[in-house]
Design a protein around this motif. Structure first.
Motif, PDB file in Angstrom:
ATOM      1  N   ALA A   1      -6.353   7.007  24.169  1.00  0.00           N
ATOM      2  CA  ALA A   1      -7.356   7.766  24.853  1.00  0.00           C
ATOM      3  C   ALA A   1      -6.627   8.742  25.686  1.00  0.00           C
ATOM      4  N   ALA A   2      -5.128   8.982  25.771  1.00  0.00           N
ATOM      5  CA  ALA A   2      -5.205  10.347  26.041  1.00  0.00           C
ATOM      6  C   ALA A   2      -5.776  11.635  25.287  1.00  0.00           C
ATOM      7  N   PHE A   3      -5.471  11.065  23.658  1.00  0.00           N
ATOM      8  CA  PHE A   3      -6.077  12.287  23.064  1.00  0.00           C
ATOM      9  C   PHE A   3      -7.112  12.168  22.502  1.00  0.00           C
ATOM     10  N   GLY A   4      -8.325  11.263  22.890  1.00  0.00           N
ATOM     11  CA  GLY A   4      -9.410  10.758  22.520  1.00  0.00           C
ATOM     12  C   GLY A   4      -9.116  10.441  20.510  1.00  0.00           C
ATOM     13  N   ALA A   5      -8.398   9.914  20.397  1.00  0.00           N
ATOM     14  CA  ALA A   5      -7.776   9.456  18.696  1.00  0.00           C
ATOM     15  C   ALA A   5      -8.590   8.187  18.934  1.00  0.00           C
ATOM     16  N   ARG A   6      -9.484   7.578  17.967  1.00  0.00           N
ATOM     17  CA  ARG A   6      -9.748   6.653  17.808  1.00  0.00           C
ATOM     18  C   ARG A   6      -8.686   5.021  17.609  1.00  0.00           C
ATOM     19  N   THR A   7      -9.087   4.452  18.171  1.00  0.00           N
ATOM     20  CA  THR A   7      -7.976   2.731  18.530  1.00  0.00           C
ATOM     21  C   THR A   7      -7.454   2.472  17.253  1.00  0.00           C
ATOM     22  N   PHE A   8      -6.410   2.834  17.366  1.00  0.00           N
ATOM     23  CA  PHE A   8      -5.208   2.083  16.392  1.00  0.00           C
ATOM     24  C   PHE A   8      -4.760   0.873  15.606  1.00  0.00           C
ATOM     25  N   VAL A   9      -5.107   1.677  13.740  1.00  0.00           N
ATOM     26  CA  VAL A   9      -5.207   0.055  13.219  1.00  0.00           C
ATOM     27  C   VAL A   9      -3.056  -0.263  13.529  1.00  0.00           C
ATOM     28  N   VAL A  10      -2.968  -1.729  13.873  1.00  0.00           N
ATOM     29  CA  VAL A  10      -1.878  -1.804  13.542  1.00  0.00           C
ATOM     30  C   VAL A  10      -1.745  -2.990  12.684  1.00  0.00           C
ATOM     31  N   SER A  11      -0.589  -3.019  11.236  1.00  0.00           N
ATOM     32  CA  SER A  11      -1.049  -3.861  10.662  1.00  0.00           C
ATOM     33  C   SER A  11       1.210  -4.046   9.760  1.00  0.00           C
ATOM     34  N   GLU A  12       1.127  -5.465   9.396  1.00  0.00           N
ATOM     35  CA  GLU A  12       1.971  -5.211   9.009  1.00  0.00           C
ATOM     36  C   GLU A  12       2.252  -5.426   7.704  1.00  0.00           C
ATOM     37  N   VAL A  13       3.935  -4.978   7.166  1.00  0.00           N
ATOM     38  CA  VAL A  13       3.958  -4.390   5.657  1.00  0.00           C
ATOM     39  C   VAL A  13       4.871  -5.253   5.207  1.00  0.00           C
ATOM     40  N   PRO A  14       4.912  -5.822   4.148  1.00  0.00           N
ATOM     41  CA  PRO A  14       5.215  -7.391   3.773  1.00  0.00           C
ATOM     42  C   PRO A  14       6.089  -6.993   2.514  1.00  0.00           C
ATOM     43  N   GLU A  15       7.464  -7.456   3.245  1.00  0.00           N
ATOM     44  CA  GLU A  15       8.772  -7.120   3.183  1.00  0.00           C
ATOM     45  C   GLU A  15       8.677  -7.383   1.121  1.00  0.00           C
ATOM     46  N   THR A  16       9.252  -5.724   0.865  1.00  0.00           N
ATOM     47  CA  THR A  16       9.385  -6.039  -1.191  1.00  0.00           C
ATOM     48  C   THR A  16      10.073  -5.109  -2.149  1.00  0.00           C
ATOM     49  N   ASP A  17      10.819  -6.237  -2.822  1.00  0.00           N
ATOM     50  CA  ASP A  17      12.005  -5.226  -3.955  1.00  0.00           C
ATOM     51  C   ASP A  17      11.269  -3.451  -4.470  1.00  0.00           C
ATOM     52  N   TRP A  18      10.783  -2.892  -3.951  1.00  0.00           N
ATOM     53  CA  TRP A  18      10.289  -2.354  -4.460  1.00  0.00           C
ATOM     54  C   TRP A  18      10.763  -1.905  -5.943  1.00  0.00           C
ATOM     55  N   VAL A  19      12.049  -0.872  -6.002  1.00  0.00           N
ATOM     56  CA  VAL A  19      12.588  -1.458  -6.824  1.00  0.00           C
ATOM     57  C   VAL A  19      12.209  -2.086  -7.779  1.00  0.00           C
ATOM     58  N   ALA A  20      12.551  -3.437  -7.465  1.00  0.00           N
ATOM     59  CA  ALA A  20      12.051  -4.793  -9.070  1.00  0.00           C
ATOM     60  C   ALA A  20      10.251  -5.057  -9.126  1.00  0.00           C
ATOM     61  N   HIS A  21       9.520  -4.833  -7.815  1.00  0.00           N
ATOM     62  CA  HIS A  21       8.642  -4.610  -8.070  1.00  0.00           C
ATOM     63  C   HIS A  21       7.706  -3.225  -9.120  1.00  0.00           C
ATOM     64  N   VAL A  22       8.671  -2.028  -9.319  1.00  0.00           N
ATOM     65  CA  VAL A  22       7.975  -0.900  -9.619  1.00  0.00           C
ATOM     66  C   VAL A  22       8.342  -1.274 -11.282  1.00  0.00           C
ATOM     67  N   LYS A  23       9.600  -1.551 -11.791  1.00  0.00           N
ATOM     68  CA  LYS A  23      10.245  -2.178 -13.158  1.00  0.00           C
ATOM     69  C   LYS A  23       9.085  -2.938 -14.054  1.00  0.00           C
ATOM     70  N   ARG A  24       8.320  -4.057 -12.395  1.00  0.00           N
ATOM     71  CA  ARG A  24       7.488  -4.858 -13.517  1.00  0.00           C
ATOM     72  C   ARG A  24       6.007  -4.458 -13.706  1.00  0.00           C
ATOM     73  N   GLU A  25       5.972  -3.624 -12.661  1.00  0.00           N
ATOM     74  CA  GLU A  25       4.640  -2.575 -13.012  1.00  0.00           C
ATOM     75  C   GLU A  25       4.236  -1.239 -13.541  1.00  0.00           C
ATOM     76  N   LEU A  26       5.795  -0.921 -13.314  1.00  0.00           N
ATOM     77  CA  LEU A  26       5.384   0.355 -14.366  1.00  0.00           C
ATOM     78  C   LEU A  26       5.132  -0.106 -15.853  1.00  0.00           C
TER      79      LEU A  26
END
Length: 291
Positions: free
Chosen positions: A65-90
Motif C-alpha cells: 500500500a505504501a508504494f502503490g503496488a499490487r497485493t503480494f502473492v505468497v506461495s510455498e515452494v516445495p522442497e526439491t532435490d534440484w540436481v537429482a531432478h535435473v539429472k532425471r529431466e534433462l
C-alpha cells in the motif's frame, strides 16, 4: 525446510527499486530479493522476495500500500532435490554437430559429435533452452559455410557453453564475459571440466567494459545470448568491436522482440544472415559487411 516466495508488481523502475530496498528491511528478513521489468510495454516491474519462513501478511500489505503496488502473492515452494531432478529431466541435447550432456550421460555421446559437458547442477545455459540451442545451431551453420573465427567473444556467457563450442571447433582462445561473478566461476569450472581452461578466458564485465575485451577487438564472431534491452543498448559497441566481415549471434529474444533488435542492428550497419525461431525464442545471425 520450506521456502516461501512473495511477488508483486508496480509501475516505474524508480519506484520498484525503492520498493525492493524496503522489502529487504522487512521482518522476517527475506533470504533474497529480485526485481525485473515485465517486457510487455506496460511499464510494470515485478518485485519478489524469498523467505525461510512464512512472511508477515499484514506487513506485506502495508508495504504494498505504501508504494502503490499490487497485493503480494505468497506461495510455498516445495522442497526439491534440484540436481537429482535435473539429472532425471534433462536429456542430452543435439544442436547440429554439437552434443551437450551431463556426466550422467557420458556414455551416450555419439561418435564424431562435438561434445560439451555441462553438469546438471549448472543447468542454466545447458543447451536445453531455445536460446542456447538456437545459438549452437547458428554456430553450426557458420562452420558448415566455411567460416573461421580466430578472435571470438561470448558476452553474457552464463555457463560458457557457446564460448566452449567455438573454442572446441576452431582451437582459438575465446573471451567469455559475464556481469555476474558467480556465472564467471561457473564458466571457469565448465571450461576446466572440458579441458578448455587455456582456451576459454573468463572475465567479469558488463558488456565490453573490460580491458581484455577492448584489446582483443575487432572480433570475427560475437555471441550475446542475453535480453532484448541490453542487446539494443549494445548495438553501437557491437558495431565498434566486430570486424568487417565478422558475425554476431544474438538471442535471449522472444519472437515478437526480434524486429526491434533487427532495427537497432540495421542502424548500426549489420545485415541479417539468418533468423530462426525455436518455440517462443528467436536467434539472429548478423553480418558486418565489407564497405
Amino acid at each position: 525446510m520450506p521456502t516461501f516466495t512473495a511477488l508483486t508488481t508496480l509501475p516505474g523502475q524508480a519506484a520498484a527499486e525503492a520498493f525492493v530496498e524496503a522489502l529487504e528491511r522487512l521482518e522476517p528478513e527475506p533470504t533474497g530479493v529480485g526485481i525485473f521489468e515485465i517486457e510487455d510495454g506496460s511499464g510494470f516491474w515485478e518485485v519478489g522476495g524469498y523467505f525461510a519462513e512464512a512472511p508477515d501478511a499484514a506487513a506485506l500489505d502495508l508495504l504494498a500500500a505504501a508504494f502503490g503496488a499490487r497485493t503480494f502473492v505468497v506461495s510455498e515452494v516445495p522442497e526439491t532435490d534440484w540436481v537429482a531432478h535435473v539429472k532425471r529431466e534433462l536429456a542430452p541435447v543435439t544442436a547440429g554437430r554439437f552434443f551437450v550432456y551431463g556426466s550422467h550421460d557420458a556414455g551416450r555421446v555419439p561418435e564424431g559429435a562435438v561434445a560439451l559437458l555441462i553438469e546438471a547442477a549448472m543447468a542454466f545455459g545447458t543447451g536445453h533452452h531455445g536460446t542456447t540451442k538456437g545459438c549452437l545451431q547458428a554456430l553450426d551453420r557458420l562452420v558448415a559455410a566455411g567460416v573461421e573465427a580466430r578472435i571470438a567473444a561470448d558476452i553474457g556467457c552464463g555457463t560458457a557453453v557457446l564460448a566452449m563450442a567455438a573454442a572446441r571447433i576452431w582451437g582459438h582462445p575465446v573471451l567469455a564475459s559475464d556481469i555476474d561473478p558467480v556465472a564467471v566461476e561457473v564458466a571457469q569450472a565448465n571450461a576446466a571440466a572440458n579441458g578448455l581452461a587455456d582456451k576459454v578466458i573468463c572475465l567479469e564485465a558488463a558488456g565490453f567494459d573490460h580491458p581484455r575485451l577492448r584489446e582483443a577487438a575487432p572480433f570475427d564472431l560475437i555471441f550475446a545470448n542475453i535480453l532484448k534491452g541490453p542487446l539494443v543498448e549494445l548495438a553501437p559497441d557491437m558495431a565498434a568491436t566486430c570486424a568487417t566481415g565478422g558475425h554476431v549471434i544474438l538471442s535471449g529474444l522472444l519472437n515478437d522482440q526480434a524486429e526491434a533488435v533487427l532495427t537497432a542492428y540495421d542502424a548500426a550497419g549489420f545485415g541479417l544472415c539468418n533468423r530462426v525461431e525455436i518455440g517462443e525464442w528467436t536467434t539472429l545471425t548478423l553480418l558486418k559487411p565489407h564497405g
